[in-house]
Every structure is written in C-alpha cells, then in structure tokens.
Design an enzyme around this catalytic site. Sequence first.
Site, PDB file in Angstrom:
ATOM      1  N   LYS A  71      -8.188  -6.395 -55.434  1.00  0.00           N
ATOM      2  CA  LYS A  71      -8.350  -6.241 -56.885  1.00  0.00           C
ATOM      3  C   LYS A  71      -7.353  -5.252 -57.468  1.00  0.00           C
ATOM      4  CE  LYS A  71     -12.818  -5.373 -56.443  1.00  0.00           C
ATOM      5  NZ  LYS A  71     -13.192  -5.834 -55.090  1.00  0.00           N
ATOM      6  N   PHE A  94      -3.791  -0.225 -44.591  1.00  0.00           N
ATOM      7  CA  PHE A  94      -3.861   0.386 -43.263  1.00  0.00           C
ATOM      8  C   PHE A  94      -5.306   0.525 -42.811  1.00  0.00           C
ATOM      9  CE2 PHE A  94      -4.243   4.842 -41.402  1.00  0.00           C
ATOM     10  CZ  PHE A  94      -4.132   4.428 -40.083  1.00  0.00           C
ATOM     11  N   ASP A 134      -9.904  -1.415 -39.746  1.00  0.00           N
ATOM     12  CA  ASP A 134     -11.348  -1.606 -39.837  1.00  0.00           C
ATOM     13  C   ASP A 134     -11.754  -2.995 -39.354  1.00  0.00           C
ATOM     14  OD1 ASP A 134     -13.879  -0.376 -40.860  1.00  0.00           O
ATOM     15  OD2 ASP A 134     -13.883  -2.145 -42.130  1.00  0.00           O
ATOM     16  N   ASP A 182     -14.397  -3.712 -36.397  1.00  0.00           N
ATOM     17  CA  ASP A 182     -15.642  -4.427 -36.707  1.00  0.00           C
ATOM     18  C   ASP A 182     -15.650  -5.851 -36.176  1.00  0.00           C
ATOM     19  OD1 ASP A 182     -16.562  -2.205 -38.010  1.00  0.00           O
ATOM     20  OD2 ASP A 182     -16.219  -2.967 -40.034  1.00  0.00           O
ATOM     21  N   ARG A 221     -11.149 -11.652 -44.492  1.00  0.00           N
ATOM     22  CA  ARG A 221     -10.897 -10.551 -45.420  1.00  0.00           C
ATOM     23  C   ARG A 221     -10.234 -11.152 -46.660  1.00  0.00           C
ATOM     24  NH1 ARG A 221     -12.427  -5.504 -46.393  1.00  0.00           N
ATOM     25  NH2 ARG A 221     -12.302  -4.999 -44.162  1.00  0.00           N
ATOM     26  N   ASP A 231     -19.344   6.643 -39.506  1.00  0.00           N
ATOM     27  CA  ASP A 231     -19.925   5.323 -39.704  1.00  0.00           C
ATOM     28  C   ASP A 231     -20.045   4.580 -38.372  1.00  0.00           C
ATOM     29  OD1 ASP A 231     -20.929   3.093 -41.026  1.00  0.00           O
ATOM     30  OD2 ASP A 231     -18.961   2.324 -41.565  1.00  0.00           O
ATOM     31  N   LYS A 270     -15.712   8.279 -46.359  1.00  0.00           N
ATOM     32  CA  LYS A 270     -15.105   6.976 -46.090  1.00  0.00           C
ATOM     33  C   LYS A 270     -14.659   6.265 -47.362  1.00  0.00           C
ATOM     34  CE  LYS A 270     -15.860   2.589 -43.685  1.00  0.00           C
ATOM     35  NZ  LYS A 270     -16.786   1.748 -42.896  1.00  0.00           N
ATOM     36  N   PHE A 309     -20.616   4.165 -56.415  1.00  0.00           N
ATOM     37  CA  PHE A 309     -19.922   2.898 -56.164  1.00  0.00           C
ATOM     38  C   PHE A 309     -20.326   2.307 -54.818  1.00  0.00           C
ATOM     39  CE2 PHE A 309     -16.262   0.729 -54.216  1.00  0.00           C
ATOM     40  CZ  PHE A 309     -16.002  -0.257 -55.155  1.00  0.00           C
ATOM     41  N   ASP A 345     -22.472  -1.089 -53.713  1.00  0.00           N
ATOM     42  CA  ASP A 345     -22.043  -2.068 -52.711  1.00  0.00           C
ATOM     43  C   ASP A 345     -23.174  -2.403 -51.744  1.00  0.00           C
ATOM     44  OD1 ASP A 345     -19.489  -2.908 -53.292  1.00  0.00           O
ATOM     45  OD2 ASP A 345     -18.591  -2.075 -51.483  1.00  0.00           O
ATOM     46  N   ASP A 346     -23.869  -1.379 -51.293  1.00  0.00           N
ATOM     47  CA  ASP A 346     -24.969  -1.583 -50.355  1.00  0.00           C
ATOM     48  C   ASP A 346     -26.092  -2.390 -51.000  1.00  0.00           C
ATOM     49  OD1 ASP A 346     -23.450  -0.037 -48.696  1.00  0.00           O
ATOM     50  OD2 ASP A 346     -24.808   1.667 -48.648  1.00  0.00           O
TER      51      ASP A 346
END
Length: 363
Positions: free
Chosen positions: A68, A109, A114, A118, A123, A185, A211, A250, A254-255
């Site tokens: 975005k 990066f 990530d 994960d 993505r 995390d 993070k 923010f 998201d969560d």
Amino acid sequence: MTSTATATTANADAKRSKPSPPADRQDFLAVFDTLRDELVNDPLIAGQPEFSKAWMQRMLDFNVPGGKLNRGMAVLDVLKAIKGTEHVTKEEAFKANALGWCIEWLQAFFLVSDDIMDNSVTRRGQPCWYRMPEVGTVAINDGIILESCMYRILKNHFRSTPYYIELLDLFHETTHQTAHGQLLDLTTAPPGTTDLSKFTVNNYMRIVTFKTAYYSFYLPVACGMLISGITDAHAFQAAKDILLIMGQYFQIQDDYLDCFGDPDVIGKIGTDIQDNKCGWLVVQALQKASSSQQQIIKDNYGRGNLEAVQRVKKLYYELELEPLFKQYEADSHDKLLKMIHQQEVLPPAVFTMLLNKIYKRTK
C-alpha cells in the site's frame, strides 16, 4: 520554535490532513524507478555480470513497490504538514520520497525474512519470494541486499545533509527494535508448541510496540521531521509518545480484523488462531475466561483443524470480545486526539493524517 512547526488555522490543518491523491502515488513510484536503477548500476559493484544485475532488478521490483506504500508516502505528507505544501521545493519532495522508499526497502527486508521464518505461502496476492522455484534460500541473501540498499540510498542522497548521522542512527535503531520485536514474537509462540503462560498483556504490548509501532508510525514521521529541519529533542519525544500508541492501536486492529473482518474486504482469511499467534484477542480472552473457558483455549488454540478454530472463535463471541474491541477503539481514538491537540511542538496534521487513515478501517 519557528512558525513552520505550528498549525496556522483549522482549515489549513484539515487540508493538510487529506490522504495523498493518486498523482502523489505516481510521483512516489517514479522515485522508486530512479533509486532502483541507481542501485542496480551502483559504481560500488561495477562490473557485475548482466545476469546478476537482472536478478537484482527483478528481486527489487518483486519485493519493494507492491504494497500500500502508506509508510513511505507518509514522509512527504509529514513534510508538507510541517512546512506547508506550497513551501516544499522539488528537491525536498524528492528527498522526502527517497526517505520514504528507504522505509519501504526496510519493510521489504522484514517481509522477505518474515515469510521464510513463518513458512508463509503468499504475500500481497502472489507467492512469497522464497517460494519462487528458482529463488529458495537465495532469498536469505536477497534480504541482506534489501537492507543494504537502504544505506546506499542514504549515502547517495543524504551524505551532505546536516542530519545524515541522525538518519543513520534512526534507521539502525529502528531495525534493531523491530528485530527484537520479531524475536519476542517468535519465542513467545514458537512453532509446534503452545505455552499460553507467555500470552500476557505485557509481552503482547512489547511485541506490537517493537515489531510494528516504531517502524510503521514513528519512523516515517521522524524522517519527515528531520528533513524539515526540526532538531528539538522534545518534539521527537512528543511525536514518539503519540505514534507508539497509534501503532499499538493499528496492530490491535489487525488482530481484531484477522478474526472478525470480512475476508472479501481484507483480502485474506485470518489464521492467527491456527498459527498460535500471541494476539490481542487471545490475550484478552485469557484474562476474561473462567477456568473451563481457559481449558477450551488450551485444547484448541494453535491447532490447524477447522473445528478447533471454530471453538476458539465461538468462545471469543461468548466473551464479547467484539464489543470490547469497539470500546477500545473509541477510547484509543479519543486518547490520541487529546494527546495530539495538547502537544504544541508539531502541527496536529502530522498526526491526524495518519489517524484518519486507520480509524475504523476495515482492511
């Protein structure tokens, strides 16, 4: 404090708070092309074979400009809010956008790394870079290159500025903070294990602050402040106090959207429950749950099957976590507006333009 660092009228503040129009996005993307070409043809690595240069260009095009771009474009918005749009020169606008792209390079990066950690599949609507057949573990080195590109851009375009050292410190410190947020995390919820005793409010808030909040909110504004000539440490502290709370809000959004958002709107199906994420919802649930309800979380959280996920979601509804978030959102918005208008070192538009973009967002 100079007049350029204070809001003049309410109308000017509202005008400056408007989101960047499409034309600004096109200008921003044009600066990416310039910076990418400089990096691919960097004299420091002169003589690289064409296949290596082609790889780098493809890797940059694939990973850097696809999001975005809100973080990167915010730098110029901050500069305009502080100086006034009419007082920003073309050179200053270019420098602001170049700094914005440094943030987007940093983001790339983080995301490339990530996704590997994960074991992610997609993505931004396409396969993760490391998932591309010819890439694989080469993506690890590509991540290192993405980070190093940041510092090449800073050296090429900011070495002669009086705030060059401050920029280097800012990017180094933000990278350090974000990496430690990622560490917390990963170690709070390592793959294959579920230890809900680590899912505390303190651990969660540290994860989201380090993070997300530093690099997503404080970094763009601090860059805009530096390029506008602000040197007052109190101004940077006032900005940090507001922006870290905004960044926390923010991430909590998201969560919430991961569970309660519309997949057709947010563009993905949430997976925080099956991925064993230390998120705001499960932390709140553990605080509110009875012993039997906590056992439901222990038995089902972090499990990959749909039935386990549905049991946790059903419990979230029983614990009324959706209205709890709505109240948190309203309280956070009121608190942020109060802090924004109480501080007197920066124009309110520096902060309201960011807050307006995220308040009650649905994706």
